[in-house]
Each structure stands twice: as C-alpha cells, then as structure tokens.
Design an enzyme around this catalytic site. Structure first.
Site, PDB file in Angstrom:
ATOM      1  N   ARG A 198      15.718  -1.519  -6.778  1.00 13.05           N
ATOM      2  CA  ARG A 198      14.343  -1.897  -7.097  1.00 13.05           C
ATOM      3  C   ARG A 198      14.077  -1.752  -8.589  1.00 13.05           C
ATOM      4  O   ARG A 198      13.421  -2.589  -9.199  1.00 13.05           O
ATOM      5  CB  ARG A 198      13.348  -1.063  -6.290  1.00 13.05           C
ATOM      6  CG  ARG A 198      11.909  -1.574  -6.412  1.00 13.05           C
ATOM      7  CD  ARG A 198      10.939  -0.801  -5.551  1.00 13.05           C
ATOM      8  NE  ARG A 198      11.153  -1.053  -4.139  1.00 13.05           N
ATOM      9  CZ  ARG A 198      11.666  -0.172  -3.283  1.00 13.05           C
ATOM     10  NH1 ARG A 198      12.008   1.039  -3.685  1.00 13.05           N
ATOM     11  NH2 ARG A 198      11.827  -0.485  -2.021  1.00 13.05           N
ATOM     12  N   GLY A 222       0.831  -1.198   0.000  1.00 13.68           N
ATOM     13  CA  GLY A 222       0.000   0.000   0.000  1.00 13.68           C
ATOM     14  C   GLY A 222       0.865   1.246   0.000  1.00 13.68           C
ATOM     15  O   GLY A 222       0.359   2.363   0.071  1.00 13.68           O
ATOM     16  N   ASP A 279      10.674  -7.284  -1.492  1.00 10.48           N
ATOM     17  CA  ASP A 279      11.231  -6.998  -0.175  1.00 10.48           C
ATOM     18  C   ASP A 279      12.617  -6.441  -0.426  1.00 10.48           C
ATOM     19  O   ASP A 279      13.357  -6.953  -1.272  1.00 10.48           O
ATOM     20  CB  ASP A 279      11.295  -8.247   0.707  1.00 10.48           C
ATOM     21  CG  ASP A 279      11.545  -7.869   2.167  1.00 10.48           C
ATOM     22  OD1 ASP A 279      10.874  -6.937   2.653  1.00 10.48           O
ATOM     23  OD2 ASP A 279      12.396  -8.495   2.815  1.00 10.48           O
TER      24      ASP A 279
END
EC number: 3.6.1.66
Length: 203
Positions: free
Chosen positions: A184, A8, A73
C-alpha cells in the site's frame, strides 16, 4: 488539495495520511453518510475504481472540484492456493467479517497442503479521481506466509506474512518500518508522484 478517502478504516486512513502528510486527508464518511459499496469487480484495480466512482457520484459538482478521491483495494495472494484469498481477502472466512477468522482460515488452508511456509504476495491497487478523470497505480510486496503468526502490530494478515529479505513478520515490525516497504505504501507513493505531476501540468 483535499484528499477524500473511500474508506472508514482508521488503520488505512492513518497510513494514507502519513504518506500524504502535506495534504488534508479525510474519510468520505466525514462529509456524507456511510453507505455500502458493492465490490463486484474481478480484480483489485476494478474494485478500487468501483469504490472511487461510488463516492464521486455522490458528491456535488462543487465538491467534485474541491476533492481528489482516492480509493484502494488490496489483499494477499498465495500461489499454493491458486491465488486465494486474492480479492476476497477481507471476506475470506465469510460472514461475520473478522480479521481473526480470515487469518485462521488462511493458516488452515496452507496447513491442508502440508506446508508450514509458502510464497505469497500482497497487491494494492489505487484509483484516483481528479476533475472527473480516473487514474490507477499498483504496488506489490513479495514474501512468505507462515502458519505460526507472530507479532501484535499491524492488522489483517500481517502477523503471518514475512516480507522478502526479512526474518520478522509485518506484525513484529514498527509501523514506520512496514510503511517503508508495504504494498500500500508503494502504491500510495506512486499515487503521490502522479498527483504532483498532474497538479503541475494543470498549474
């Protein structure tokens, strides 16, 4: 292909949406009630898989066929601190969870060792579930952690991390610059390539 993200976190969603700009990207909370996911894995990859499976298990059979589930993660590891904070990056300073407190704790731990800057690296593990199968990819970003944070951009430990070959911290970089080199972003680009190859194979 609709991509359902197991977070979220708006910052993460925005970064993922930029990489997967040719797909519809949404947070899992848009189609179900948010719930706590216990991340008790012993590696970034294990935690990414735990998150993806938790979302997958709550989807109907119809939605499982409709969505690709993507989770990640990630965290920062400092060899001087024997790899800390590592998988505990998001909760390094304990409750209540706070990026500022995490940042300050890492600075203090490095200072205790008498260092002003020290090698560090970020790791990002991505897990994808497509038609019931789990796939994983990784991305890394190497550099240094410094005890004097600089910059207001980004989030988390960005103001204290200088990527290899750079003089600026991630907190001083434009979002587009960071996304070109971040751990990422590297993992997301690999995930996108993997998705392209999987959908071609299935097609």
């Amino acid at each position: 292909m609709k991509i359902l993200i197991a977070t979220g976190n708006r910052d993460k969603l925005q970064e993922i949406a930029q990489i997967f700009s040719d797909h519809e990207v949404m947070g899992y909370h848009e189609i179900m009630e948010p719930f706590e996911i216990i991340e008790d894995g012993e590696s970034f990859q294990a935690n990414a898989i735990i998150k993806a499976k938790a979302i997958h298990e709550r989807l109907s059979a119809q939605d499982r066929a409709r969505y690709l589930i993507l989770s990640d993660d990630s965290g920062i590891s400092v060899p001087l601190l024997h790899g800390e904070p590592g998988i505990y990056s998001a909760r390094y300073a304990g409750e209540p969870l706070s990026s500022k407190r995490n940042l300050q704790k890492l600075i203090e731990e490095i200072q205790k060792r008498g260092a002003e800057r020290t090698p560090a690296h970020y790791t990002a593990a991505m897990a994808m579930i497509l038609e019931g199968r789990i796939y994983t990819v990784h991305g890394w970003m190497h550099g240094e952690a410094i005890i004097a944070p600089r910059g207001e951009r980004g989030f988390g430990y960005d103001p204290m991390f200088i990527p290899q070959g750079e003089n600026r911290t991630l907190g001083e970089m434009e979002e587009s610059e960071k996304n070109a080199i971040s751990h990422r972003a590297k993992a997301l680009k690999l995930a996108r390539k993997l998705l392209q190859s999987l959908t071609k194979t299935e097609g």
